[in-house]
Design an enzyme around this catalytic site. Structure first.
Site, PDB file in Angstrom:
ATOM      1  N   GLY A   9      64.946  85.411  98.642  1.00 51.67           N
ATOM      2  CA  GLY A   9      65.934  85.002  97.595  1.00 51.67           C
ATOM      3  C   GLY A   9      67.074  83.329  98.152  1.00 51.67           C
ATOM      4  N   GLY A  11      69.829  82.481  96.984  1.00 53.49           N
ATOM      5  CA  GLY A  11      71.100  82.438  96.493  1.00 53.49           C
ATOM      6  C   GLY A  11      72.051  82.325  97.608  1.00 53.49           C
ATOM      7  N   PHE A  12      72.892  83.221  97.414  1.00 53.02           N
ATOM      8  CA  PHE A  12      74.228  82.538  98.101  1.00 53.02           C
ATOM      9  C   PHE A  12      73.442  83.199  99.439  1.00 53.02           C
ATOM     10  CE2 PHE A  12      76.909  82.490  94.481  1.00 53.02           C
ATOM     11  CZ  PHE A  12      77.472  81.387  94.134  1.00 53.02           C
ATOM     12  N   VAL A  78      58.222  87.560  95.539  1.00 49.94           N
ATOM     13  CA  VAL A  78      57.942  88.793  96.585  1.00 49.94           C
ATOM     14  C   VAL A  78      58.383  90.450  95.663  1.00 49.94           C
ATOM     15  CG1 VAL A  78      58.829  90.451  98.885  1.00 49.94           C
ATOM     16  CG2 VAL A  78      59.004  87.495  98.794  1.00 49.94           C
ATOM     17  N   GLU A 169      86.162  87.341  82.049  1.00 53.18           N
ATOM     18  CA  GLU A 169      85.877  85.815  81.812  1.00 53.18           C
ATOM     19  C   GLU A 169      84.831  85.039  80.542  1.00 53.18           C
ATOM     20  OE1 GLU A 169      84.302  84.845  85.709  1.00 53.18           O
ATOM     21  OE2 GLU A 169      86.214  85.090  86.831  1.00 53.18           O
ATOM     22  N   ASP A 299      73.872  90.935  97.397  1.00 56.02           N
ATOM     23  CA  ASP A 299      73.823  92.172  96.186  1.00 56.02           C
ATOM     24  C   ASP A 299      72.705  92.740  96.494  1.00 56.02           C
ATOM     25  OD1 ASP A 299      76.344  90.520  95.229  1.00 56.02           O
ATOM     26  OD2 ASP A 299      75.260  90.245  93.383  1.00 56.02           O
TER      27      ASP A 299
HETATM   28  C1  LIG Z   1      78.265  86.403  85.323  1.00 57.75           C
HETATM   29  C2  LIG Z   1      78.498  85.746  87.273  1.00 57.75           C
HETATM   30  C3  LIG Z   1      80.095  85.667  87.442  1.00 57.75           C
HETATM   31  C4  LIG Z   1      80.373  85.498  88.747  1.00 57.75           C
HETATM   32  N1  LIG Z   1      82.013  85.344  89.542  1.00 57.75           N
HETATM   33  C5  LIG Z   1      81.633  85.185  90.753  1.00 57.75           C
HETATM   34  C6  LIG Z   1      82.432  84.705  91.200  1.00 57.75           C
HETATM   35  O1  LIG Z   1      83.640  83.548  90.119  1.00 57.75           O
HETATM   36  N2  LIG Z   1      83.414  84.853  92.393  1.00 57.75           N
HETATM   37  C7  LIG Z   1      81.915  85.115  92.950  1.00 57.75           C
HETATM   38  O2  LIG Z   1      82.374  85.506  94.474  1.00 57.75           O
HETATM   39  N3  LIG Z   1      81.420  85.563  93.226  1.00 57.75           N
HETATM   40  C8  LIG Z   1      80.633  86.002  91.260  1.00 57.75           C
HETATM   41  N4  LIG Z   1      79.549  86.167  91.402  1.00 57.75           N
HETATM   42  C9  LIG Z   1      78.709  87.774  92.194  1.00 57.75           C
HETATM   43  C10 LIG Z   1      78.231  86.201  93.046  1.00 57.75           C
HETATM   44  O3  LIG Z   1      77.188  85.478  91.777  1.00 57.75           O
HETATM   45  C11 LIG Z   1      76.549  87.303  93.801  1.00 57.75           C
HETATM   46  O4  LIG Z   1      77.169  88.319  94.375  1.00 57.75           O
HETATM   47  C12 LIG Z   1      76.175  86.150  94.754  1.00 57.75           C
HETATM   48  O5  LIG Z   1      75.310  85.916  93.253  1.00 57.75           O
HETATM   49  C13 LIG Z   1      74.722  87.431  95.557  1.00 57.75           C
HETATM   50  O6  LIG Z   1      74.817  85.917  96.369  1.00 57.75           O
HETATM   51  P1  LIG Z   1      72.648  86.920  96.885  1.00 57.75           P
HETATM   52  O7  LIG Z   1      72.347  85.777  96.873  1.00 57.75           O
HETATM   53  O8  LIG Z   1      73.287  88.629  97.258  1.00 57.75           O
HETATM   54  O9  LIG Z   1      72.009  87.158  95.172  1.00 57.75           O
HETATM   55  P2  LIG Z   1      71.562  86.299  93.624  1.00 57.75           P
HETATM   56  O10 LIG Z   1      72.876  84.902  94.095  1.00 57.75           O
HETATM   57  O11 LIG Z   1      71.652  86.704  92.705  1.00 57.75           O
HETATM   58  O12 LIG Z   1      70.041  85.340  94.823  1.00 57.75           O
HETATM   59  C14 LIG Z   1      69.325  86.155  94.433  1.00 57.75           C
HETATM   60  C15 LIG Z   1      68.273  85.307  94.247  1.00 57.75           C
HETATM   61  O13 LIG Z   1      66.802  86.031  94.958  1.00 57.75           O
HETATM   62  C16 LIG Z   1      65.887  85.438  93.874  1.00 57.75           C
HETATM   63  N5  LIG Z   1      64.980  86.499  93.170  1.00 57.75           N
HETATM   64  C17 LIG Z   1      65.329  87.970  93.176  1.00 57.75           C
HETATM   65  N6  LIG Z   1      64.408  88.881  92.871  1.00 57.75           N
HETATM   66  C18 LIG Z   1      63.101  87.988  93.751  1.00 57.75           C
HETATM   67  C19 LIG Z   1      61.771  88.327  94.021  1.00 57.75           C
HETATM   68  N7  LIG Z   1      61.559  89.432  94.348  1.00 57.75           N
HETATM   69  N8  LIG Z   1      61.149  87.794  95.085  1.00 57.75           N
HETATM   70  C20 LIG Z   1      61.331  86.517  94.964  1.00 57.75           C
HETATM   71  N9  LIG Z   1      62.894  85.634  94.816  1.00 57.75           N
HETATM   72  C21 LIG Z   1      63.680  86.773  94.816  1.00 57.75           C
HETATM   73  C22 LIG Z   1      66.155  85.397  92.518  1.00 57.75           C
HETATM   74  O14 LIG Z   1      65.201  83.990  92.134  1.00 57.75           O
HETATM   75  C23 LIG Z   1      67.803  84.529  93.240  1.00 57.75           C
HETATM   76  O15 LIG Z   1      67.846  82.666  93.466  1.00 57.75           O
HETATM   77  C24 LIG Z   1      79.233  86.565  89.668  1.00 57.75           C
HETATM   78  C25 LIG Z   1      78.669  87.251  89.459  1.00 57.75           C
HETATM   79  C26 LIG Z   1      77.691  86.711  88.065  1.00 57.75           C
HETATM   80  C27 LIG Z   1      76.514  87.821  87.460  1.00 57.75           C
END
Ligand SMILES: Cc1cc2nc3c(=O)[nH]c(=O)nc-3n(C[C@H](O)[C@H](O)[C@H](O)COP(=O)(O)OP(=O)(O)OC[C@H]3O[C@@H](n4cnc5c(N)ncnc54)[C@H](O)[C@@H]3O)c2cc1C
Length: 429
Positions: A9, A11-12, A78, A169, A299
């Site tokens: 992943g 993401g952040f 994955v 939002e 998340d």
């Molecule tokens: C509409 C919206 C608005 C938001 N606004 C805010 C805000 O203003 N401020 C704030 O702090 N937070 C905000 N959030 C929450 C924030 O975006 C999430 O908490 C954050 O993105 C979580 O980060 P993460 O790295 O856990 O997952 P994510 O950022 O969701 O990244 C997960 C990554 O894993 C990849 N992935 C998933 N499954 C698999 C797999 N099986 N194999 C390989 N790759 C995979 C995906 O492609 C993705 O790139 C918002 C969320 C949403 C939906």
């Protein structure tokens, strides 16, 4: 020998972890992401409401890790995790082994078994989701312009399910698009029939915020023309209506789902212990009980706060957890011992619309509204972007535009056939 860290992943959480490890020559990092790029979720609803293009919030991993030669990245899904090996299995059946696994696959919408929601509601969790919402809104305006009778049948009624930050939002941004922008595009027909309705089972919007914030947010939404239906849940969604728990129905062709999230499917396929929201339970050092070489972050995980409660699903929680996990991985190599994750809480914030942001800052939750809250919102988002090596100037240019030119939209973004142009170049991808 190098320590192989496999990050699932980008993401952040995943990016922050990989970036922090990238500076250490003892570690080789492989980042696997099914999309192959980072999507900046906090700006998804700006894409959904035609303020930004999808490519404005997509960051190519080749750019994100361009300066980090010890980080490999691959576009790969994955599908299973072997926490004992440890290794992961990809959708093509191949296996990637590591010495340490970092699971950071994010979340997916939770429809809470609402009939029809998975089929007819529009979630807002990925760039593709946002693109679909935008196209749908524009299509509905186009249809209504062609045949104004559709307006009476809910053709321009937009329902948002969920009164949390995502729903609020989105409803606020939709209101600006529908009431302030679209009338300039479609003067020919009666826009008075357009409606935005926000439905939530709770009695307030923005429940994590203070009582004063609930009132402020509700007033700001209503001032923008959003009708609030609180204390009511959506019981069924079909192609042309949403049924509510009070027995009424709302004719509509677009229901945006901001009603909740749960862990990404990978959590279930990992065989690891899960708790609330299907998220993987982690110990204070961010590893999974019994598997000291497996971290779960952001998340995808229930990350304990200092008081033992799970931290909220926020970009800043994910980003800080990513960096902390990297520190613990390096501490193992240094033999200095891991430490328990401590979240530096910068507060919570939401943007209800232009000049109507709200922020609760710091441990004491000092409350800010309007211009200063918008500045706080900008600061936090700039920090999230900075970790992607994104260039800041364009972000602030967009923000200024957003603040001072309320009815501005690029004509191309209001044309359903030209989705990806023009593009703001934020440098990072
Ligand atoms: C509409 C919206 C608005 C938001 N606004 C805010 C805000 O203003 N401020 C704030 O702090 N937070 C905000 N959030 C929450 C924030 O975006 C999430 O908490 C954050 O993105 C979580 O980060 P993460 O790295 O856990 O997952 P994510 O950022 O969701 O990244 C997960 C990554 O894993 C990849 N992935 C998933 N499954 C698999 C797999 N099986 N194999 C390989 N790759 C995979 C995906 O492609 C993705 O790139 C918002 C969320 C949403 C939906």
């Amino acid at each position: 020998m190098e320590t192989r860290v496999v990050v699932v992943g980008a993401g952040f959480a995943g990016v922050a972890c990989a970036k922090k490890l990238a500076n250490d020559p003892r570690v080789r990092v492989t980042v696997l992401d099914k999309a192959g790029y980072h999507q900046f979720q906090p700006l998804l609803y700006q894409v959904a409401t035609a303020e930004l293009t999808p490519s404005d919030i997509v960051f190519d991993l080749a750019d994100v890790f361009g300066k980090n030669p010890t980080v490999d990245h691959r576009t790969a899904e994955v599908v299973a995790v072997d926490p004992h090996a440890p290794s992961v299995t990809l959708a093509d059946g191949s296996t990637v082994d590591g010495d340490v696994l970092v699971l950071a696959a994010g979340a997916q919408p939770n429809f809470f078994h609402t009939p029809g929601a998975d089929r007819y509601a529009y979630p807002l969790y990925s760039v593709d989701d946002a693109r679909r919402v935008r196209s749908r809104v524009l299509q509905l305006f186009h249809d209504a312009a062609d045949d104004p009778r559709t307006v009476a049948e809910g053709g321009l009624t937009f329902v948002v399910v969920g009164g949390g930050p995502t729903g609020v939002e989105t409803a606020g941004a939709l209101a600006e698009l529908v009431y302030d922008v679209m009338p300039h595009r479609h003067e020919a027909f009666a826009i008075a029939g357009a409606r935005i309705v926000l439905v939530d089972l709770g009695q307030v919007v923005l429940p994590p915020f203070s009582d004063a914030a609930h009132t402020y947010a509700a007033k700001q939404l209503q001032r923008r023309g959003v009708q609030l239906r609180l204390g009511i849940s959506a019981t069924e969604i079909t192609e042309d209506r949403v049924a509510l728990s009070d027995g009424t129905t709302i004719p509509t062709r677009l229901v945006v789902w901001g009603g909740g999230v749960q862990a990404a499917p990978l959590a279930e396929n990992s065989g690891l212990p899960r708790g609330r929201g299907g998220r993987i339970e982690v110990r204070p050092d961010l590893t999974v009980e019994g598997f000291p070489s497996v971290y779960a972050l952001g998340d995808l995980a229930n990350t304990p706060a200092d008081n033992g409660d799970a931290l909220p699903g926020l970009g800043s929680v994910a980003q800080q957890a990513g960096a902390w996990a990297a520190r613990n991985i390096l501490a193992d190599l240094d033999g200095t011992g891991r430490t328990s994750f401590h979240y530096h809480d910068k507060g919570i914030m939401a943007m209800i619309g232009r000049k109507a942001a709200i922020a609760e800052i710091g441990d004491k939750r000092h409350e800010l509204h309007g211009r200063v809250a918008f500045a706080a919102w900008l600061g936090v988002h700039a920090q999230l972007l900075a970790n992607l090596d994104a260039e800041m100037k364009a972000f602030f240019t967009w923000a200024e535009e957003f603040y001072v030119r309320p009815h501005h939209r690029s004509a191309a973004l209001l044309d359903p056939s030209t989705i990806d142009t023009p593009r703001i170049d934020w440098g990072g991808g």
